[in-house]
Structures are given as structure tokens and as C-alpha cells.
Design a protein around this motif. Structure first.
Motif, PDB file in Angstrom:
ATOM      1  N   GLN A  68     101.080 -52.592  23.940  1.00  0.00           N
ATOM      2  CA  GLN A  68      99.812 -52.341  24.640  1.00  0.00           C
ATOM      3  C   GLN A  68      99.891 -52.803  26.100  1.00  0.00           C
ATOM      4  OE1 GLN A  68      96.495 -54.086  22.584  1.00  0.00           O
ATOM      5  NE2 GLN A  68      95.029 -53.619  24.199  1.00  0.00           N
ATOM      6  N   LYS A  93      98.572 -47.191  32.201  1.00  0.00           N
ATOM      7  CA  LYS A  93      97.968 -46.541  31.036  1.00  0.00           C
ATOM      8  C   LYS A  93      96.450 -46.696  30.981  1.00  0.00           C
ATOM      9  CE  LYS A  93     100.537 -48.680  27.992  1.00  0.00           C
ATOM     10  NZ  LYS A  93     101.186 -49.116  26.730  1.00  0.00           N
ATOM     11  N   LYS A 146      93.735 -43.949  29.641  1.00  0.00           N
ATOM     12  CA  LYS A 146      93.062 -44.140  28.362  1.00  0.00           C
ATOM     13  C   LYS A 146      91.546 -44.101  28.517  1.00  0.00           C
ATOM     14  CE  LYS A 146      96.615 -46.693  25.832  1.00  0.00           C
ATOM     15  NZ  LYS A 146      96.933 -47.932  25.081  1.00  0.00           N
ATOM     16  N   LYS A 154      89.146 -41.356  26.798  1.00  0.00           N
ATOM     17  CA  LYS A 154      87.996 -41.742  25.982  1.00  0.00           C
ATOM     18  C   LYS A 154      86.750 -40.985  26.418  1.00  0.00           C
ATOM     19  CE  LYS A 154      85.213 -45.787  24.710  1.00  0.00           C
ATOM     20  NZ  LYS A 154      85.011 -47.246  24.918  1.00  0.00           N
ATOM     21  N   GLU A 156      97.115 -37.116  27.030  1.00  0.00           N
ATOM     22  CA  GLU A 156      97.848 -37.555  25.836  1.00  0.00           C
ATOM     23  C   GLU A 156      99.354 -37.421  26.047  1.00  0.00           C
ATOM     24  OE1 GLU A 156      94.566 -36.491  22.339  1.00  0.00           O
ATOM     25  OE2 GLU A 156      96.069 -34.996  22.928  1.00  0.00           O
ATOM     26  N   LEU A 189     100.551 -40.199  28.426  1.00  0.00           N
ATOM     27  CA  LEU A 189     100.611 -41.494  27.742  1.00  0.00           C
ATOM     28  C   LEU A 189     101.830 -41.568  26.821  1.00  0.00           C
ATOM     29  CD1 LEU A 189      96.816 -41.997  26.941  1.00  0.00           C
ATOM     30  CD2 LEU A 189      98.223 -43.482  28.370  1.00  0.00           C
TER      31      LEU A 189
END
Length: 231
Positions: free
Chosen positions: A31, A38, A42, A46, A85, A88
Motif C-alpha cells: 500500500q 497511487k 485511487k 473512487k 485501473e 494502478l
């Protein structure tokens, strides 16, 4: 030499790293790798997922297969979602996975702690055994093991506190609950010592009341966690 937080605490008990902790430690390492890169992707992803869910929500007057005036918007959102996506996945597939100073700084900011460049350097210094400016898995694992097994209270522990909090925060909502914490502490401490640590973190010895939320018992944020951990 950088200032070092060395106080022992109920959240840094002595013992060995359990298999469950090792699994969660690996999750947190992954993470934190390229976290600064990232995090905005992210967050944007979201937002797009929430927009798509709202458009397709039952009661809007159309099904997911029949979207009259929103078709162009849906197409663009889906394309942007896939792009993010893919980006990432590409970051996570890089052969050299490591944590940079900016990753540490942004992670602390997300947890509500705005720290200076000097403080970020101090955090990195605690873990960067190879002195190459980044933290790899070997260094990350060693840092955690040293803190868990420390009996002197002299092991630098500021970076450890951040990592330990993120281990507890398995749903990544910026808070840790009693349920999340108990699951991790029980394996290392046993029931009696676990209850002491839980009481210390979530209210009891210092008179701070537990904040009751949701279905997971009390929750505390990182600021509260640090306050208790460093006393």
C-alpha cells in the motif's frame, strides 16, 4: 542525528511477529509503495465508481442497459475508470517496489498528520538501513520485527507506529476499531494483555471515553493512537 521516539507503549508489545501480522505487514508495504503516485489515482477512481453507482442506482428510472441521456457520460466514465485501473496495475507491477520520502509524507497527511520535510527524513532514517533514500521490503520487515521484539524501549518507533496503525486499519477508513485491533493483538499477546492494550487505546486508564460507532465498537483516529502510544 534525527530525533527518535523510543518510548515503549501498549501498542508495541514485545513478542514475535505472527503469521497474520506478516500477511498484513506485506499488505501495508504494498500500500505504501509509490503511495504518493497511487493516492490521487485511487481517489479519482473512487469518485468515478460512486458516480457510476449513482447513475445506475435502482429508482433512477432506467436500468444499467438502458441509460437514455447519460450514455455519453457513462462511456466516458467507464473509459476513465479503466484507464486509472490500468495505471494502478502498472505501478503495482513494477519490479522495484519501495517507499520513497514523498510516499511517507503523503501517507502521514492522509492519516491527518502534516509533517515537515525534516520529520519525513527522520522517519525514513529509522528504516533505511541501506541509506539509499528508499525503503524496500527487507528493511520494512526488519523495522517491524525489531520493534515487536524490542525490550529496551530504545528502538526508533515513529515509522513503526504509522505502520502498526495501518495494519489495524484493514478497511482503510483512517480509523481503527476495537474489533480490528483485537484481531491482531490477540495472537501476539493473549487475552489478558490484549485487554490491557485495548483499554489503553480505546479509553480507560487515561479517562478518555470510547467513541461508539458502527458495528465495530469504538474507533480512534491516528492522532489519538499516537497520543496513547507515546505515553
Amino acid at each position: 542525528m534525527p530525533s527518535i521516539e523510543t518510548k515503549a507503549s501498549p501498542s508495541t508489545p514485545t513478542g514475535t511477529v505472527t503469521s497474520n501480522e506478516l500477511k498484513e505487514l506485506k499488505r501495508v508495504f504494498e500500500q505504501l509503495c509509490y503511495f504518493a503516485e497511487k493516492a490521487p489515482k485511487k481517489e479519482k477512481l473512487k469518485e468515478i465508481q460512486e458516480k457510476l453507482a449513482e447513475i445506475r442506482r435502482p429508482g433512477n428510472g432506467y436500468s444499467s442497459n438502458e441509460i437514455p441521456d447519460e450514455s455519453d457520460s457513462i462511456t466516458k466514465l467507464e473509459a476513465e475508470k479503466k484507464r486509472l485501473e490500468d495505471e494502478l496495475k502498472a505501478i503495482e507491477a513494477r519490479p522495484d517496489q519501495h517507499i520513497k520520502p514523498q510516499d511517507t509524507g503523503i501517507a502521514m497527511k492522509v492519516l491527518g498528520q502534516r509533517i515537515s520535510k525534516k520529520e519525513i527524513q527522520d522517519l525514513m532514517w529509522e528504516v533505511d538501513e541501506k541509506v539509499d533514500g528508499v525503503i524496500d521490503w527487507e528493511e520494512f520487515h526488519l523495522m517491524f520485527k525489531r520493534n515487536v521484539e524490542d525490550t529496551s524501549g530504545l528502538e526508533p518507533s515513529s515509522f513503526y507506529h504509522m505502520v502498526q496503525f495501518m495494519i489495524y486499519d484493514r478497511d482503510n477508513n483512517g480509523k481503527v476499531s476495537i474489533d480490528e485491533t483485537m484481531n491482531m493483538l490477540y495472537g501476539r499477546l493473549g487475552r489478558a494483555r490484549m485487554e490491557v492494550a485495548i483499554s489503553r487505546l480505546f479509553g480507560g486508564e487515561d479517562g478518555t471515553p470510547i467513541v461508539e460507532v458502527g458495528n465495530q465498537g469504538g474507533e480512534i483516529d491516528f492522532a489519538r493512537y499516537l497520543t496513547v502510544s507515546k505515553t
